[in-house]
Design a protein around this motif. Structure first.
Motif, PDB file in Angstrom:
ATOM      1  N   MET A  98      12.105  49.175   1.884  1.00  0.00           N
ATOM      2  CA  MET A  98      13.101  48.601   1.113  1.00  0.00           C
ATOM      3  C   MET A  98      13.881  47.395   1.647  1.00  0.00           C
ATOM      4  O   MET A  98      14.019  46.335   1.057  1.00  0.00           O
ATOM      5  CB  MET A  98      14.254  49.547   0.629  1.00  0.00           C
ATOM      6  N   THR A  99      14.162  47.385   3.083  1.00  0.00           N
ATOM      7  CA  THR A  99      14.942  46.385   3.534  1.00  0.00           C
ATOM      8  C   THR A  99      13.896  45.058   3.592  1.00  0.00           C
ATOM      9  O   THR A  99      14.671  43.882   3.606  1.00  0.00           O
ATOM     10  CB  THR A  99      15.143  46.768   5.026  1.00  0.00           C
ATOM     11  N   ASN A 100      12.547  45.174   3.867  1.00  0.00           N
ATOM     12  CA  ASN A 100      11.944  44.099   3.953  1.00  0.00           C
ATOM     13  C   ASN A 100      11.444  43.755   2.567  1.00  0.00           C
ATOM     14  O   ASN A 100      10.280  43.020   2.640  1.00  0.00           O
ATOM     15  CB  ASN A 100      10.891  44.311   5.112  1.00  0.00           C
ATOM     16  N   SER A 101      11.609  44.377   1.408  1.00  0.00           N
ATOM     17  CA  SER A 101      10.923  43.930   0.117  1.00  0.00           C
ATOM     18  C   SER A 101      11.417  42.824  -0.346  1.00  0.00           C
ATOM     19  O   SER A 101      12.499  42.285   0.175  1.00  0.00           O
ATOM     20  CB  SER A 101      11.092  45.009  -0.676  1.00  0.00           C
ATOM     21  N   PHE A 102      10.679  41.782  -0.898  1.00  0.00           N
ATOM     22  CA  PHE A 102      10.954  40.401  -1.040  1.00  0.00           C
ATOM     23  C   PHE A 102      12.251  40.279  -1.907  1.00  0.00           C
ATOM     24  O   PHE A 102      13.135  39.220  -1.318  1.00  0.00           O
ATOM     25  CB  PHE A 102       9.915  39.804  -1.998  1.00  0.00           C
ATOM     26  N   CYS A 103      12.637  40.937  -2.716  1.00  0.00           N
ATOM     27  CA  CYS A 103      13.882  40.703  -3.354  1.00  0.00           C
ATOM     28  C   CYS A 103      15.133  41.273  -2.740  1.00  0.00           C
ATOM     29  O   CYS A 103      16.375  40.918  -2.965  1.00  0.00           O
ATOM     30  CB  CYS A 103      13.852  41.479  -4.767  1.00  0.00           C
ATOM     31  N   GLU A 104      15.074  41.979  -1.580  1.00  0.00           N
ATOM     32  CA  GLU A 104      16.119  42.429  -0.739  1.00  0.00           C
ATOM     33  C   GLU A 104      16.465  41.837   0.304  1.00  0.00           C
ATOM     34  O   GLU A 104      17.629  41.497   0.801  1.00  0.00           O
ATOM     35  CB  GLU A 104      16.011  44.014  -0.403  1.00  0.00           C
ATOM     36  N   VAL A 105      15.402  40.967   0.766  1.00  0.00           N
ATOM     37  CA  VAL A 105      15.702  40.091   2.162  1.00  0.00           C
ATOM     38  C   VAL A 105      16.669  38.880   1.930  1.00  0.00           C
ATOM     39  O   VAL A 105      16.596  38.377   0.932  1.00  0.00           O
ATOM     40  CB  VAL A 105      14.138  39.398   2.648  1.00  0.00           C
ATOM     41  N   SER A 106      17.484  38.760   2.617  1.00  0.00           N
ATOM     42  CA  SER A 106      18.565  37.839   2.518  1.00  0.00           C
ATOM     43  C   SER A 106      19.366  37.885   3.785  1.00  0.00           C
ATOM     44  O   SER A 106      19.502  38.872   4.553  1.00  0.00           O
ATOM     45  CB  SER A 106      19.507  38.443   1.484  1.00  0.00           C
ATOM     46  N   ASN A 154      15.523  34.559   5.559  1.00  0.00           N
ATOM     47  CA  ASN A 154      14.444  34.674   4.875  1.00  0.00           C
ATOM     48  C   ASN A 154      13.306  33.685   5.061  1.00  0.00           C
ATOM     49  O   ASN A 154      13.016  32.740   4.209  1.00  0.00           O
ATOM     50  CB  ASN A 154      15.564  34.352   3.386  1.00  0.00           C
TER      51      ASN A 154
END
Lengths: 334, 334, 334, 334
Positions: C195-203, C234
């Motif tokens: 989850m942490t490294n999923s595209f939409c969560e990376v920030s 990112n």
């Protein structure tokens, strides 16, 4: 060792060329140049392209005397604006240099083409006639012989490599024009400041619809009309082209696969994605073109991916050089 | 309804202001202006900021007669370059406008500051003295009374909101200067074409080390020296500031937590990340400042995140307006 | 030709290693392995890393008999999880393989370290003692002799290369701990779904504050306490470390420059950015570490940039191999 | 005030719905739910969606008793998986709730469709017949009357809004199937961990070619065959669809423009880009659909852009609610 010169070394394709020449065992990098009035003249190449620091230590010089540069060079890469290539190529050619031009100045030998699509009248129709179109996988013999290679454009490379095997085998119904949708990274616009390419403004969109100069380049060299819609994507490098075509009645998946396999069986820089479709990432920073396809009844969708700065420009130029001089095709590329 | 004008509507902060004014029940958007010689003069705001199409339909006018604009306005937002704000603010103030200046022109009342850090000599020391620093959570009373609000800078907002609660409670050892490392999105540089901000050149790096004008802005308003290192990040909007400080001997985690909670208990736009640390994404496109921290023996690391165009500029300006006029603080913001 | 094996070939560092071994004139790639129960076992390396298609055509095998693999190998790269390296390294070492371990399993010879920071008790204290820390520019002699190279971690490489020249010359006041703020690309977390490294969560955000295992790795090998704050950025690859330090009284800019120049004058993979500060982009996809610095009175800020997968892992491992066997340091790297 | 419940609040569309309900003057947010066995049950919505902190403070509850939830609700949004919506919708409908389903479970009333494209047999053919397809600009009357709105899919919304005005006016030659090339942001795949959507793996590519379930959704509701090729893009949100069509002989640019203008003249959420083409950025985080087109002889290219989570899901659901209850169409949207 061939004395090799890059004109237009401040741009992204110029930097890639410098790096490949540096790696090539048969070439010596003898000069890096920019226009005489460029703000980049006199800077070290690594001040312009920080990634080259520690690799290439050479000043980018202003091109004040092309004749002299020509006489000191065996091979010249023109990574210059179209108009500049148009003016310079003959100088180098007449001084017996082997010339690889990455611009569009000698790609299309057609009346009125340059006036309409490039905004200048072509003055060197002789050289235009003698130029060989540098689509490496398809023009091997001519590339071996020609003194002037007009390296194929980025979109045209991705597009034609995906269409030609089908077209040559008469598998597609060209009455229904192939529809090419392509997305390019921002480096395709060159290294320069502009509002359109400023970080906060870049956002996926179509441009040049029905008017882009690569449409006639593709159509002319294919010998078939196409609809070509380029897009700007939010990434630095790469082109993904999705091409929708109508098959001739009765054409099978097997025939399609065979056409691609035959066309590229001995072409090491085209990778056929067996059943899968290309991902842009796999070709970024590589000299490869990845091609995949899907067939459904009478339609086929071919996806083709390249790095716009490499297979779409610099590495294809170097590939043409390798072909021309008979060096192994992958030299300095992989 | 207050007649409200935005000067500098072609930029990113100007567009955000226009949108908030449009949403605000007590404000009427009466004018959008740019410099008289701007190429954007005469265009519709939605031609410059496509996201505003269908929301705000208004021409961006050239500011040829500031006096007349002043007389037609109750409230003026200056989203202009520092020098322009410096020149224009007095005109609007003398015409009894309430002025919110987003530039740095009236933020630091210190001899020699503008000459050294902004490159011009300040001509309006009276207004400079009367200006109130618009750090909304900390200057509420002064903001209520002042005619000229110099809205706090982006980095200074993120930095001070993270440091002030500790400093005011004397929890940190200021002999060891707080170390502020901050990363900003590219929109912080404004809406313009430049090589540095061109898509292919943007890449994480530090800049303005030891020389950035926000260092003295932070230090002056904190009353404490700091080391401030700004970075450019590869994203469009947002600032994340990581602040490393030494605690006074014996300070406990509880005291730290208490200091933050007391400071921000009735401040709806500061969100304390309970045990967690801020993620930039959570504040992008919002008016919030997220703050989290970790303590280890005698050191504390505070992380503070804002949207540079909102809490670091436009929404903080609007928050100051809400405070000044006694409107609910979140009006037009959430 | 040295028979060379990669264990952990499904990950990003494994793929980089495979590519470098392929390019290296003195190495033969004899095997690519993953854990016996990995879903990737039996796949072609190019099915996992599409960029390798057309370059390396080899099946990734399940590691069922390490002993047999060891006997068939001269050199083994372990690009495996810490626990796996801990268990496997002795097997290869006892079979006389030269081992380059990219994990943290043999980096820190300190009581209780592995229990506290890695969650397992170290079972091979003999090998831990004999292991050489693979920070290539600083441990050259030991690397030449050692059978087990524990390649330095990504953050520790960027950090130490920026600090050691100052520390060794006693130019910094270590009572005030160096503050290291570093931002890493997402590939640092490895090739896996989370989850942490999923595209939409990376920030952009800080993590592991005061608890990251690279803090003691840095502190131990420097012999000096540091505050280390890692961040996730990112972008896919690269690390930029910004290091704030206090100088000893009276230290001059010249002394600082001299320290860096002396340390790295004959180290081709460290590039000192003369007056400038590193940009992440310049080191991405390269084996270089770029270092720049700024001095202001008693403080210094050093910025150091590497590609986390290369100089922070795979290319540094290969650099250690080149040093160990006496090959030119840049072989297969540039 | 209508008591309004969101089922599926842990996902991206659920969060957007919660925010819009919060803003809507006629709705009260009475419950946020996830599947009974979800790991997110019991968490505060702001722990899942950090941007909602300080705005919505509500626990996400496990849906253990749908009947009870139904009885406590006037309006229910289903932001759930297709199978879940299929099972739950009837429960809420039979308890007299007004239902807006964002899944595909009630969009296509065609024999065999769900078995073929969704992998389950539809059990509620009565409700399937009564459901109204929530393509807001085209089904206004039915939306006003229907108890079950099957909100249109993301790609189908972008595609149909760009094609319908031409199709309804018989301007296109449908024998040559419209070719829809669309690129979607990664959020379209939902909030979850997966290799495909991990940051380092995301890279522009086509997927679901000739097999995507949105192809028959588009074709059925248009009443016209289409070729639909979806792509994954390297951005978080948004869809850009480029549609190539053949015009009927003799159709003029003027007729095309007229068709679009008539279709959308009183539709505030469709913005016609006058002569220009949409940029994805302008619709991100907005409820708008931007449409532009270019005509060349017998071909037309239409480009359509939406935010996949808003106009492609949540804001279109809310727009349908506004239409259904007779509230101003932009309520809670702009």
């Amino acid at each position: 060792m061939l004395k090799t010169t890059v004109i237009g070394a401040s741009g992204y394709t110029g930097a890639e060329l410098a790096l490949m020449i540096h790696k090539h065992p048969e070439l010596t990098l003898t000069g890096l140049f920019v226009s005489a009035n460029s703000v980049d003249a006199g800077k070290n190449i690594s001040a312009l392209h920080g990634n080259l620091a520690g690799v290439i230590d050479m000043t980018v010089e202003p091109l004040v005397d092309p004749e002299a540069v020509a006489q000191a060079s065996d091979v010249v890469f023109l990574a210059t604006a179209h108009e500049v290539s148009h003016d310079l190529a003959p100088v180098f050619l007449e001084n017996d240099c082997q010339v690889f031009d990455l611009s569009g100045a000698f790609r299309v030998n057609q009346d009125g083409f340059y006036t309409e699509f490039y905004g200048f009248e072509h003055q060197h129709s002789d050289w235009l006639k003698q130029a060989t179109y540098g689509l490496a996988e398809w023009n091997q013999e001519a590339i071996q012989k020609s003194q002037l290679i007009a390296v194929a454009g980025c979109y045209p490379t991705a597009s034609q490599l995906g269409i030609k095997p089908l077209l040559e085998n008469q598998l597609i119904d060209t009455q229904q024009w192939p529809v090419i949708n392509a997305v390019s990274g921002v480096s395709g616009a060159g290294r320069k400041a502009s509002m359109t390419n400023s970080f906060c403004e870049v956002s996926l969109h179509a441009y040049g619809v029905f008017t882009h100069r690569h449409q006639p380049e593709i159509a002319t060299h294919l010998g078939c009309d196409v609809i070509f819609t380029p897009h700007l994507g939010n990434f630095k490098r790469g082109i993904l082209a999705t091409i929708t075509m109508k098959l001739q009645p009765g054409v099978t998946e097997q025939q399609v696969a065979q056409a691609f396999e035959q066309a590229y069986q001995d072409k090491p820089l085209v990778r056929l994605a067996d059943g899968d479709l290309p991902r842009l990432q796999n070709v970024q920073n590589t000299p490869f073109c990845d091609i995949g396809w899907k067939v459904s009844n009478e339609h086929i969708i071919v996806v083709s991916a390249i790095d716009n700065l490499l297979k779409g420009a610099s590495s294809q130029a170097m590939q043409c050089l390798n072909i021309h001089y008979g060096y192994p095709e992958l030299t300095a590329l992989v």
